[in-house]
Every structure is written in structure tokens, then in C-alpha cells.
Design an enzyme around this catalytic site. Structure first.
Site, PDB file in Angstrom:
ATOM      1  N   ALA A   1       1.219   7.158 -23.642  1.00  0.00           N
ATOM      2  CA  ALA A   1       0.431   6.617 -24.755  1.00  0.00           C
ATOM      3  C   ALA A   1       0.730   7.376 -26.041  1.00  0.00           C
ATOM      4  O   ALA A   1       0.956   6.773 -27.094  1.00  0.00           O
ATOM      5  CB  ALA A   1      -1.057   6.678 -24.422  1.00  0.00           C
ATOM      6  N   TYR A   2       0.709   8.689 -25.966  1.00  0.00           N
ATOM      7  CA  TYR A   2       0.984   9.508 -27.149  1.00  0.00           C
ATOM      8  C   TYR A   2       2.407   9.285 -27.639  1.00  0.00           C
ATOM      9  O   TYR A   2       2.640   9.074 -28.838  1.00  0.00           O
ATOM     10  CB  TYR A   2       0.761  10.980 -26.807  1.00  0.00           C
ATOM     11  CG  TYR A   2       0.958  11.916 -27.975  1.00  0.00           C
ATOM     12  CD1 TYR A   2      -0.049  12.081 -28.919  1.00  0.00           C
ATOM     13  CD2 TYR A   2       2.133  12.639 -28.130  1.00  0.00           C
ATOM     14  CE1 TYR A   2       0.115  12.947 -29.999  1.00  0.00           C
ATOM     15  CE2 TYR A   2       2.315  13.504 -29.199  1.00  0.00           C
ATOM     16  CZ  TYR A   2       1.308  13.647 -30.126  1.00  0.00           C
ATOM     17  OH  TYR A   2       1.487  14.503 -31.193  1.00  0.00           O
TER      18      TYR A   2
END
Length: 249
Positions: free
Chosen positions: A155-156
Site C-alpha cells: 500500500a505504501y
């Protein structure tokens, strides 16, 4: 400390109460800027922020994932200081460390909402004012993870890759104006964002940096100061590496 002339300039820094954002606020205010700190955590700013001349500061509690919250901060900033000349998008979250298959859907969406949507919201809100006066500087904080991807941080990594692409797109859109839009891709800095990840993950990220240490927030602020200055009159849509040698492109 490098200094550029920011007297008569109004800057807005998201996540400006702590970490990279606080270092940027310090650097620009000591160079003469009036700075609006847009942050969720306004109750506990770092000592370096508290030590600055308070008449040059405005603190707004802002949720960058909410466009209405950002628009309200723009209005408050303009009411106190005038139109915004510089925007530094530093607010961000790491999210948990999981394999993609195990990544919680709600946390995936939260990471994108803060790290990517937040930058979209802030840029969307300030650009009309910058276009109107044909001047602006925007710096987005991406990450080496956006170039190379960190395992168990999909996600990051995805959000920061999107920040790079957004920067390039917006830089081209604004190229006909005196508005520079660039981003930096730091390696890990030892800030409170590390509280969100495991020690194993921290050790992994450190092991990938040829310099053998984390980047400091002052080193990041030093580069950003030039990117925000009038001297950066040509470069736009660019990605500035701060990875300590880790970046492979």
C-alpha cells in the site's frame, strides 16, 4: 544551513508539526517565510516548531484525506497571510506491514487516502491561486519505496509511486506558468512514522541503504528549500533522489 529569500512568501506544509514537515517549516521560517502548518496532530509540535517566531506561523488542524478540510485550511491561511506561494506535501502514513494477500482492505484504502488523495486535494486547492498570480512552488514527499517497492508494504509503495506519477503529470500541466512541481524520494528517516512498522522492517530498510544510515530530516529540508525557492525557475516534474545510494534509477 542553506538559506534562500522567503520573505514575502507564504508556505503551507502538511504534516508540518513533526518529522520532515517540521524541519521544512523551520528551514523556511528562518529564511523569512510565513508558514501555515496543516496537520492532524497540532497539539504536540516538535520543539523546533515551538521555538520559531509565532507571528510567522499559523496552525490548522487538517485531515488531508478530506477535501473540505483542506479547502477550509486554504481559506484560513489566505485570511491570515494572503495567497499561498509554496506547498510542501509532507503528511503521510506508513500503514501496517503485511503481504499483499493479507493486507487489510480498509488499511489499503486509508494509506491511499492520506498519501495520495491528500496530495491531490492539497494541490487541487492551491493551484488556482498560484495560476492567478503566475507563481508557485509545490514539493511532494514521495519515497524510495515508490521507485523500488518494499516487500510487505504494498500500500505504501503503491501510494508513493502514484505520487511520483502525479508530480510528473502536474508538472507538465503547470509548465506554462511560473509554477514548479517536483518531488523527493527519501530513504527512511528516523521519524515517528517508524512507530507504525516492525523492527524487522526497519532493519530491512536500513540494510538497503549503501550509506549505512538513515537520512536526516535536515538533509531532506535542505534540498526542499532550494526546490521551493525562486531559484528553482526551470526544473519541474522531476524526482530528486535522497536515498543514500539505494535508488537504482
Amino acid at each position: 544551513m542553506n538559506k534562500y529569500d522567503f520573505s514575502n512568501r507564504v508556505v503551507a506544509v502538511t504534516g508540518g508539526a513533526n518529522g520532515i514537515g517540521a524541519a521544512v517549516v523551520e528551514r523556511l521560517v528562518l529564511s523569512g517565510a510565513r508558514a501555515a502548518i496543516w496537520d492532524m496532530d497540532v497539539g504536540a509540535p516538535e520543539a523546533k516548531v515551538k521555538a520559531l517566531p509565532q507571528d510567522q506561523l499559523l496552525t490548522c488542524k487538517v485531515d488531508v484525506s478530506d477535501y473540505d478540510s483542506v479547502a477550509a485550511a486554504v481559506a484560513d491561511t489566505e485570511a491570515k497571510f494572503g495567497s499561498i506561494d509554496v506547498l510542501v506535501n509532507s503528511a503521510g502514513i506508513a500503514g501496517p506491514t503485511h503481504t499483499l494477500a493479507d493486507y487489510p482492505v480498509d488499511m489499503w484504502r486509508k494509506v491511499q487516502a492520506v498519501n495520495l488523495d491528500g496530495i491531490f486535494h492539497c494541490c487541487k486547492a492551491v493551484i488556482p491561486g498560484m495560476v492567478a498570480k503566475d507563481y508557485g512552488r509545490i514539493v511532494n514527499i514521495a519515497s524510495i519505496a515508490g521507485k523500488e517497492g518494499n516487500p510487505n508494504a504494498s500500500a505504501y509503495s503503491a501510494s508513493k509511486a502514484a505520487v511520483i506519477a502525479l508530480t510528473k503529470s502536474l508538472g507538465k500541466e503547470m509548465a506554462g506558468h511560473n509554477i514548479a512541481v517536483n518531488c523527493v524520494t527519501p530513504a527512511t528517516a528516523n521519524t515517528r512514522i517508524l512507530d507504525q512498522v516492525t523492527q524487522e522492517f526497519i532493519d530491512y530498510m536500513l540494510s538497503k541503504i549503501p550509506r549505512g544510515r538513515f537520512v536526516t530530516v535536515d538533509e531532506i529540508a535542505s534540498m526542499i528549500a532550494w526546490m521551493c525557492s525562486e531559484e528553482n525557475s526551470f526544473t519541474t516534474g522531476a524526482v530528486f533522489d535522497l536515498s543514500g545510494g539505494r535508488a537504482t534509477y
